[in-house]
Design an enzyme around this catalytic site. Structure first.
Site, PDB file in Angstrom:
ATOM      1  N   GLY A  68      56.733 -13.614  64.405  1.00 46.90           N
ATOM      2  CA  GLY A  68      56.850 -13.242  65.525  1.00 46.90           C
ATOM      3  C   GLY A  68      55.695 -12.736  66.400  1.00 46.90           C
ATOM      4  N   SER A 103      53.375 -10.112  68.794  1.00 47.85           N
ATOM      5  CA  SER A 103      53.293  -8.635  68.356  1.00 47.85           C
ATOM      6  C   SER A 103      54.169  -7.998  69.228  1.00 47.85           C
ATOM      7  CB  SER A 103      51.910  -8.378  68.910  1.00 47.85           C
ATOM      8  OG  SER A 103      51.620  -6.891  68.869  1.00 47.85           O
ATOM      9  N   ALA A 149      57.637  -8.037  68.009  1.00 49.30           N
ATOM     10  CA  ALA A 149      58.773  -8.491  67.729  1.00 49.30           C
ATOM     11  C   ALA A 149      59.711  -7.771  66.901  1.00 49.30           C
ATOM     12  CB  ALA A 149      58.475 -10.131  67.715  1.00 49.30           C
ATOM     13  N   GLY A 150      59.090  -6.825  66.199  1.00 48.09           N
ATOM     14  CA  GLY A 150      59.727  -5.998  65.359  1.00 48.09           C
ATOM     15  C   GLY A 150      59.311  -6.521  63.638  1.00 48.09           C
ATOM     16  N   LYS A 151      58.400  -7.159  63.377  1.00 47.47           N
ATOM     17  CA  LYS A 151      58.108  -7.814  62.152  1.00 47.47           C
ATOM     18  C   LYS A 151      57.875  -6.427  61.171  1.00 47.47           C
ATOM     19  CE  LYS A 151      54.403 -10.181  63.481  1.00 47.47           C
ATOM     20  NZ  LYS A 151      54.507  -9.685  64.845  1.00 47.47           N
ATOM     21  N   SER A 188      51.821 -15.761  62.285  1.00 50.00           N
ATOM     22  CA  SER A 188      51.757 -17.045  62.165  1.00 50.00           C
ATOM     23  C   SER A 188      51.858 -18.087  63.036  1.00 50.00           C
ATOM     24  CB  SER A 188      52.932 -17.130  61.092  1.00 50.00           C
ATOM     25  OG  SER A 188      53.184 -18.377  60.209  1.00 50.00           O
TER      26      SER A 188
END
Length: 171
Positions: A7, A9, A11-13, A80
């Site tokens: 996701g 930056s 996005a909550g990864k 990614s």
């Protein structure tokens, strides 16, 4: 098993990745959490331009392979942006499970906890994925979740990931 959280930056990864790793450790004590930003710090000397990001992507995928071969489970939280590395992961990693945290750009810009987007939009910095480096959405993720709040809280999303995993874990 390698769970690959993709996701933008903001996005909550990291939030979801750390909670997912904590949730799974009771059943999978041989699990490590890898964060793309933290690994960039550990390895050092890697730029944020496309070439530097490519180096980082290769290192992360190959680290996951090394751990996977030792039966160590991985939760990896990464931008990614290289489809060929996602494809490489599918070919080389056992039980590779790709989760795309799909969040509208306006939401990640509003969150902007690191100030990346504002700085890039204002022309103060470059090499920001989603602004001047394209973010290709993954072609075939195993699971797509909206982490802007529409699909629930981060803990709700963790439980949805656990329920969808190809390898059974206690639920």
């Amino acid at each position: 098993m390698v769970i690959w959280l993709i996701g933008l930056s903001g996005a909550g990864k990291t939030t979801i990745g750390t909670r997912l790793a904590a949730r799974l450790r009771a059943d999978l004590p041989n699990l490590v959490y890898l964060d793309g930003d933290l690994l960039r710090e550990v390895w050092g000397g890697v730029s944020h331009d496309v070439a530097g990001r490519e180096v980082n992507a290769e290192r992360l995928s190959k680290l996951c392979l090394m751990l996977d071969r030792q039966n160590i489970h991985v939760v990896a939280a990464v931008l990614s942006i290289f489809p060929h590395w996602q494809q490489w992961n599918r070919r080389h990693l056992s039980h590779y499970f790709e989760v795309f945290l799909d969040v509208p750009m306006e939401v990640v810009v509003a969150r902007d906890t690191k100030g990346l987007y504002r700085s890039a939009i204002d022309g103060e910095t470059s090499d920001v994925v989603g602004v001047d480096i394209p973010f290709p959405e993954p072609a075939a993720p195993d699971l797509v979740l909206d982490s802007s709040g529409r699909d629930g809280t981060p803990d709700d999303l963790v439980e949805r990931i656990v329920a969808a995993l190809p390898v059974p874990v206690a639920r």
